[in-house]
Design a protein around this motif. Sequence first.
Motif, short mmCIF file in Angstrom:
data_model
loop_
_atom_site.label_atom_id
_atom_site.label_comp_id
_atom_site.label_asym_id
_atom_site.label_seq_id
_atom_site.Cartn_x
_atom_site.Cartn_y
_atom_site.Cartn_z
N UNK A 44 0.82 -1.21 0.00
CA UNK A 44 0.00 0.00 0.00
C UNK A 44 0.86 1.26 0.00
N UNK A 45 1.95 1.23 0.78
CA UNK A 45 2.83 2.40 0.84
C UNK A 45 3.49 2.66 -0.51
N UNK A 46 3.93 1.61 -1.17
CA UNK A 46 4.55 1.77 -2.49
C UNK A 46 3.54 2.32 -3.49
N UNK A 47 2.27 1.95 -3.30
CA UNK A 47 1.22 2.43 -4.21
C UNK A 47 0.74 3.83 -3.86
N UNK A 48 1.36 4.44 -2.85
CA UNK A 48 1.00 5.81 -2.48
C UNK A 48 -0.13 5.90 -1.49
N UNK A 49 -0.39 4.83 -0.77
CA UNK A 49 -1.51 4.82 0.16
C UNK A 49 -1.19 5.29 1.55
N UNK A 50 0.03 5.77 1.80
CA UNK A 50 0.41 6.24 3.12
C UNK A 50 1.36 5.29 3.83
N UNK A 51 2.16 5.84 4.72
CA UNK A 51 3.20 5.05 5.38
C UNK A 51 2.84 4.67 6.83
N UNK A 52 1.76 5.27 7.37
CA UNK A 52 1.43 4.97 8.76
C UNK A 52 1.17 3.48 9.00
N UNK A 53 0.36 2.81 8.17
CA UNK A 53 0.16 1.37 8.41
C UNK A 53 1.47 0.59 8.36
N UNK A 54 2.34 0.94 7.42
CA UNK A 54 3.63 0.24 7.31
C UNK A 54 4.48 0.48 8.55
N UNK A 55 4.48 1.74 9.06
CA UNK A 55 5.28 2.05 10.25
C UNK A 55 4.77 1.28 11.46
N UNK A 56 3.45 1.20 11.63
CA UNK A 56 2.89 0.47 12.76
C UNK A 56 3.18 -1.02 12.66
N UNK A 57 3.04 -1.57 11.45
CA UNK A 57 3.32 -3.00 11.25
C UNK A 57 4.79 -3.29 11.47
N UNK A 58 5.65 -2.39 11.00
CA UNK A 58 7.09 -2.58 11.21
C UNK A 58 7.43 -2.52 12.69
N UNK A 59 6.78 -1.63 13.43
CA UNK A 59 7.01 -1.56 14.87
C UNK A 59 6.57 -2.85 15.56
N UNK A 60 5.41 -3.38 15.15
CA UNK A 60 4.94 -4.64 15.72
C UNK A 60 5.92 -5.77 15.42
N UNK A 61 6.42 -5.81 14.17
CA UNK A 61 7.37 -6.85 13.79
C UNK A 61 8.67 -6.74 14.56
N UNK A 62 9.18 -5.50 14.73
CA UNK A 62 10.43 -5.31 15.46
C UNK A 62 10.28 -5.72 16.92
#
Length: 394
Positions: free
Chosen positions: A320-338
């Motif tokens: 979604x982020x690559x498609x221009x849909x925003x980075x907030x979901x990616x940042x939250x998911x990355x935080x959960x993964x880390x």
Amino acid sequence: MSAAAMLLAAVAALLLVPVGLLLLQILVALPPRRTPPARSTPRPRLAVLVPAHDEALGIAATVGGIRAQLREGDRVVVVADNCSDDTAARAGAAGAEVIVRDEPLRRGKGYALDFGMRHLAAAPPQAVAIVDADCRLGEAALDCLARTCAATGRPVQGLYLMHAPAGAGLKTRIAEFAWAIKNYLRPLGYARLGLPCQLMGSGMVFPWATLRAADLASGHIVEDLKLGLDLTRAGHPPLFCPDARVSSVFPRSAEGVRSQRTRWEHGHLAMIVGEAPRLLLAALARRELRLTALVLDLCVPPLALLTLAVFAVWVAAGVLAVAGGGVLPFALAAAAGALLGVVVLLGWLGCGRRIVSFADLVRAPLYALSKIPLYLRFLVRRQVDWVRSRRDAS
């Protein structure tokens, strides 16, 4: 944000809750434990209930281990439950008091325990222990559990560990590691915070009156989880006692492992979906901290499923982020993964190094992937009936 981005952000934020709880429990559990002072409380008169369905291969060893820890006035009662083998005869020969239940339409450990409690009611003990037929007690486990129960007046859960058999493959050793996190580090962390633990099914002692009043007669496939929540709601939260150990071994056969994991994980997920929302709302409305904490602990899914969920959301959010849909979901998911990575690493440092090597730990995601069919079956063909896992000879 688009609707898709908002949904992914909400899911990623939701996943941070169980990951954060896991991190808290493990961080609190990691400092070295001090040796607790010996309890001077008199040991209560104890009855040990052993529910057994077709356990002829190992019942004699289990009964022998229990009898070695009994005191004068104690008794061990084996409930030979809908058996098609000679479990009853072997348990009796090993020195147990044996009662036989034959109700094929009412299968499940809960029914067996209820049958055993009704038998004990003729001459009630002061406390009741429950030990599964495939389990072995650690040194002085019954004494520790019984004295703690008498001193606190609460149900007490010992440290129940499952071990991989000799020569087991990576999947079973990873399962042993995940079990140690779930049954050792997590309840230990809660105990240090003054919070109750889930009941684990074996290595438990209850005051007679507390267990007698509980609703045991059910075919629920995770009756231990249900009982622990019921008791906490009734004002009897279980206490974790890591100094009392009980252990068992994972089945060697692929069919036995599959059956066991399906029952445990489908039952756990069914509790999350069917019971947790109602219990959490009730606990919050009544401002019951201990019940709230226990329900939140229940809501932590199996570690493999949590890993898969975090990874799936991370990938979707990345696309979604690559498609221009925003980075907030990616940042939250990355935080959960880390944070989940930190949880697994700390868990390995705390209790996993003797079970799996670091190289094995790196391959753990393969174990999670192998369980996708199990979780898909929960959606399309959920197990709801109690089914015994095939055991190995002891």
